[in-house]
Scaffold this motif. Structure first.
Motif, PDB file in Angstrom:
ATOM      1  N   LEU A 117     -31.273  43.191  52.882  1.00 25.65           N
ATOM      2  CA  LEU A 117     -30.057  42.629  53.455  1.00 25.65           C
ATOM      3  C   LEU A 117     -28.842  43.398  52.928  1.00 25.65           C
ATOM      4  O   LEU A 117     -28.632  43.464  51.725  1.00 25.65           O
ATOM      5  CB  LEU A 117     -29.885  41.151  53.052  1.00 25.65           C
ATOM      6  CG  LEU A 117     -31.060  40.225  53.336  1.00 25.65           C
ATOM      7  CD1 LEU A 117     -30.774  38.830  52.793  1.00 25.65           C
ATOM      8  CD2 LEU A 117     -31.320  40.163  54.822  1.00 25.65           C
ATOM      9  N   PRO A 118     -28.043  43.976  53.812  1.00 25.65           N
ATOM     10  CA  PRO A 118     -26.847  44.651  53.330  1.00 25.65           C
ATOM     11  C   PRO A 118     -25.829  43.621  52.812  1.00 25.65           C
ATOM     12  O   PRO A 118     -25.649  42.572  53.430  1.00 25.65           O
ATOM     13  CB  PRO A 118     -26.309  45.376  54.571  1.00 25.65           C
ATOM     14  CG  PRO A 118     -27.009  44.797  55.748  1.00 25.65           C
ATOM     15  CD  PRO A 118     -28.226  44.070  55.273  1.00 25.65           C
ATOM     16  N   VAL A 119     -25.217  43.915  51.654  1.00 21.43           N
ATOM     17  CA  VAL A 119     -24.263  42.972  51.048  1.00 21.43           C
ATOM     18  C   VAL A 119     -22.932  43.672  50.800  1.00 21.43           C
ATOM     19  O   VAL A 119     -22.904  44.818  50.352  1.00 21.43           O
ATOM     20  CB  VAL A 119     -24.795  42.429  49.697  1.00 21.43           C
ATOM     21  CG1 VAL A 119     -23.838  41.361  49.139  1.00 21.43           C
ATOM     22  CG2 VAL A 119     -26.194  41.860  49.841  1.00 21.43           C
ATOM     23  N   MET A 120     -21.852  42.953  51.101  1.00 20.07           N
ATOM     24  CA  MET A 120     -20.518  43.453  50.776  1.00 20.07           C
ATOM     25  C   MET A 120     -19.766  42.373  50.005  1.00 20.07           C
ATOM     26  O   MET A 120     -20.004  41.184  50.198  1.00 20.07           O
ATOM     27  CB  MET A 120     -19.754  43.802  52.043  1.00 20.07           C
ATOM     28  CG  MET A 120     -20.463  44.871  52.864  1.00 20.07           C
ATOM     29  SD  MET A 120     -19.362  45.666  54.020  1.00 20.07           S
ATOM     30  CE  MET A 120     -19.088  44.345  55.181  1.00 20.07           C
ATOM     31  N   VAL A 121     -18.848  42.813  49.149  1.00 18.02           N
ATOM     32  CA  VAL A 121     -18.088  41.882  48.320  1.00 18.02           C
ATOM     33  C   VAL A 121     -16.594  42.148  48.478  1.00 18.02           C
ATOM     34  O   VAL A 121     -16.156  43.300  48.458  1.00 18.02           O
ATOM     35  CB  VAL A 121     -18.497  42.035  46.833  1.00 18.02           C
ATOM     36  CG1 VAL A 121     -17.513  41.312  45.923  1.00 18.02           C
ATOM     37  CG2 VAL A 121     -19.910  41.508  46.610  1.00 18.02           C
ATOM     38  N   VAL A 122     -15.836  41.074  48.667  1.00 15.97           N
ATOM     39  CA  VAL A 122     -14.376  41.141  48.633  1.00 15.97           C
ATOM     40  C   VAL A 122     -13.945  40.103  47.606  1.00 15.97           C
ATOM     41  O   VAL A 122     -14.060  38.902  47.845  1.00 15.97           O
ATOM     42  CB  VAL A 122     -13.763  40.821  50.016  1.00 15.97           C
ATOM     43  CG1 VAL A 122     -12.244  40.786  49.929  1.00 15.97           C
ATOM     44  CG2 VAL A 122     -14.228  41.833  51.057  1.00 15.97           C
ATOM     45  N   ASP A 123     -13.509  40.557  46.453  1.00 10.66           N
ATOM     46  CA  ASP A 123     -13.330  39.624  45.340  1.00 10.66           C
ATOM     47  C   ASP A 123     -12.170  40.075  44.467  1.00 10.66           C
ATOM     48  O   ASP A 123     -11.761  41.236  44.506  1.00 10.66           O
ATOM     49  CB  ASP A 123     -14.644  39.605  44.521  1.00 10.66           C
ATOM     50  CG  ASP A 123     -14.713  38.418  43.562  1.00 10.66           C
ATOM     51  OD1 ASP A 123     -13.847  37.526  43.635  1.00 10.66           O
ATOM     52  OD2 ASP A 123     -15.660  38.398  42.731  1.00 10.66           O
TER      53      ASP A 123
END
Ligand code: MN
Length: 611
Positions: A342-348
């Motif tokens: 599963l591709p994961v991206m983070v905006v944090d």
């Protein structure tokens, strides 16, 4: 044209027309009728030509087969033929030449048969036909194939295959659909050619527009490449019918970040030409109770994703984490995402741990470019949402101000976003909306409350109801907070630490109402705010604790909570210490029996921190 054994005589297919007839070639025909000047010959039911009497070789009767050579096709469509009489020849069938049509153009082809080349993005078995969602370089459309009610058509076609299909374009309930007449999985070399073409075009279409940010910001400017990357991946997911699971921290900032993206993505999905309810099953927003991607969260997300894949033939989702996802605590869940691809991206805007990056395809975090938590997730999310879909900007431009107020941002951008929202929303309005979000989310628990939250953020086009609802929620929230404060304030204990910081401690388990709003973290935050307000200019740390956890807030004390957690973990054997958060706002967990030594050590570290 001689009578050679190499000669080819073509047989025109039933649906062929003039387009498939070529000058200089020989065709099998049938005598249709006679005229003084020659013989009419049918090449099929649609195409006929004339053999001038000077070019007739033998006597014929009606319906006789005849072989003719095409001398000329006139501009008016008349065909001049010459009879030929080869003794040895091969016949070859001519089929209707169809050039493939782009999915974005099928609206102009209603009632006509089209050839489509594309990727199978979803296979859904209904109680009637099988619905294949096809994606090409221009758009998305559904094709329906029927063998028998509830029986899977074209079982050899799998999710992700590149296919060529022909079918009639129909309009059903205001939606275009192709009634599939034939569908074949392309051969490997054709698959490569079509996939390359689609990928190149999608890459261009996914490219976000170039927009200036809503406010001036050095940090945002430095983050632009990563923000564009995240926006592009989101757009690509929408264009290829890959579901998006958006997980976010369940507070006002996290909600603002996530709702900004939700607005951008659902509007794009509505335009994209897929299913009418694509905005529900291709986009899911879920609040995370913890400020990180918990095992419980990934377990639920994976469970749903695998079931949707098995049951509805959906692609596995892309996961987008907002206002969480940057820290070591996310690692166990991230490891699961890798196993399932599963591709994961983070905006944090939590202080990031480098270890997470190898699990992510995109990571926007102000700490990467010298910024800090003052650039909140809601600010980042709104700016990324504009890159994903600029059309939603007017609806979401007030969200960063709410996020900034909700998360107590001290960055200069906060004031700029508040100024941007100011014509319609004052800073007090933003504070009210943030409180209303926190309060309502408490009762929503694990639900996203998509439509309720839209009302609170005034995104439903009903400003009157929005105002009334926010007023009510704020009134209820404040009443609950007052009750909590009345109960707990008399139990707050204080100490002055060696570094001069004033430490205030409260036991939120023993002296606060439980299982109601405000929860322990917010309760100690509220206490902290009151203590700080009464002591201007004094360094203050507030420590709220329960049997097995502590929440920390500080003003004017330079703590590094993630580092303190790591130290406590290694120094106190059997303390079971974990936790994290921002540098100066965070939470710590430990085992109940070790509360005293953990809390004492923690206080010692706070007392050593620079003021
Ligand atoms: Mn936040």
């Amino acid at each position: 044209m001689g009578d050679t054994k190499d000669m080819i005589v073509y047989r025109l297919g039933a649906n062929c027309d003039l387009d498939e007839v070529e000058e200089g070639k020989a065709y099998l025909g049938r005598v249709q009728g006679f005229a003084p000047f020659g013989v009419f010959v049918q090449l099929n039911d649609r195409v006929k030509g004339l053999v001038h009497k000077s070019n007739v070789k033998v006597q014929h009767e009606e319906r006789d087969p005849i072989i003719v050579h095409v001398l000329q096709i006139r501009s008016n469509g008349n065909i001049d033929l010459e009879e030929v009489t080869p003794t040895v020849y091969q016949t070859q069938n001519v089929t209707k030449k169809t050039t493939s049509v782009l999915l974005s153009d099928i609206g102009k082809k209603i009632g006509r048969t089209v050839l489509i080349e594309g990727e199978v993005a979803q296979i859904k078995q209904t109680s009637g036909p099988t619905i294949f969602t096809i994606v090409d370089e221009s758009g998305t459309a559904n094709g329906a194939a029927f063998i028998e009610a509830g029986v899977r058509a074209y079982p050899e076609v799998d999710l992700g295959d590149i296919v060529a299909l022909t079918g009639e374009v129909m309009q059903r309930n205001n939606q275009l659909q192709i009634e599939i007449g034939s569908m074949t999985v392309l051969a490997p070399e054709d698959t490569a050619r079509v996939r390359e073409r689609i990928d190149a075009a999608l890459d261009l279409r996914a490219e976000p527009v170039d927009l200036p940010f809503l406010v001036e910001s050095d940090v945002l400017r430095a983050l632009r490449p990563q923000m564009r990357k995240v926006a592009k991946e989101i757009r690509k997911a929408v264009l290829t019918a890959r579901p998006i699971v958006l997980r976010h921290h369940a507070d006002a900032d996290g909600i603002c970040a996530a709702v900004a993206i939700e607005q951008a993505v659902t509007a794009l999905l509505r335009e994209s030409g897929g299913d009418f309810d694509a905005e529900y099953f291709l986009f899911k927003r879920s609040p995370s109770k913890a400020p990180f991607y918990e095992i419980e969260d990934i377990t639920r997300d994976l469970d749903f994703a695998l079931k949707d894949n098995a049951r509805y033939g959906q692609k596995m989702p892309m996961i987008l984490l907002m206002d969480n996802g940057s820290t070591e605590e996310d690692m166990p869940s991230l490891k699961v995402t890798r196993i399932y691809g599963l591709p994961v991206m983070v905006v944090d805007h939590h202080h990031p741990d480098e270890v997470v990056d190898e699990y992510l395809i995109g990571h926007v975090n102000p700490y990467h470019v010298g910024g800090d938590y003052g650039i909140t997730a809601g600010m980042l999310g709104t700016e990324i949402a504009r890159l994903v879909n600029p059309a939603v900007e007017d609806q979401i431009r007030h969200l960063p101000a709410i996020a900034g107020v909700g998360d107590r941002s001290e960055a200069p951008e906060r004031a700029r976003y508040i100024a941007l929202a100011a014509p319609e929303y004052s800073e007090d309005d933003c504070r009210d909306i943030a409180l209303a979000l926190d309060y309502e989310q408490f009762w929503l628990r694990f639900s996203d409350g998509r439509e309720i939250v839209k009302d609170i953020l005034n995104l439903s086009g009903n400003p009157e109801r929005h105002a009334k609802f926010v007023d009510l929620l704020v009134e209820e929230a404040n009443r609950a907070i007052e009750e909590q404060m009345e109960a707990i304030m008399p139990h707050v204990e204080s100490r002055t630490l060696p570094n001069g910081a004033h430490l205030f401690m409260l036991d939120v388990e023993l002296f606060a109402h439980r299982f109601t709003f405000p929860p322990p973290g917010k309760t100690s935050g509220e206490v902290h705010d009151r203590l700080v307000r009464e002591r201007p200019g004094v360094p203050v740390v507030t420590l709220g604790f329960g049997p097995d956890f502590a929440v920390l807030r500080s003003r004017g004390v330079m703590m590094n909570i993630p580092r303190m957690v790591r130290e406590l973990h290694s120094e106190i054997a059997g303390g079971g210490v974990s936790g994290g958060g921002h540098l100066v706002v965070g939470s710590i967990k430990f085992v109940e029996g070790m509360r005293e030594p953990v809390v004492e050590s923690l206080i010692q570290k706070i007392g050593e921190a620079p003021i």
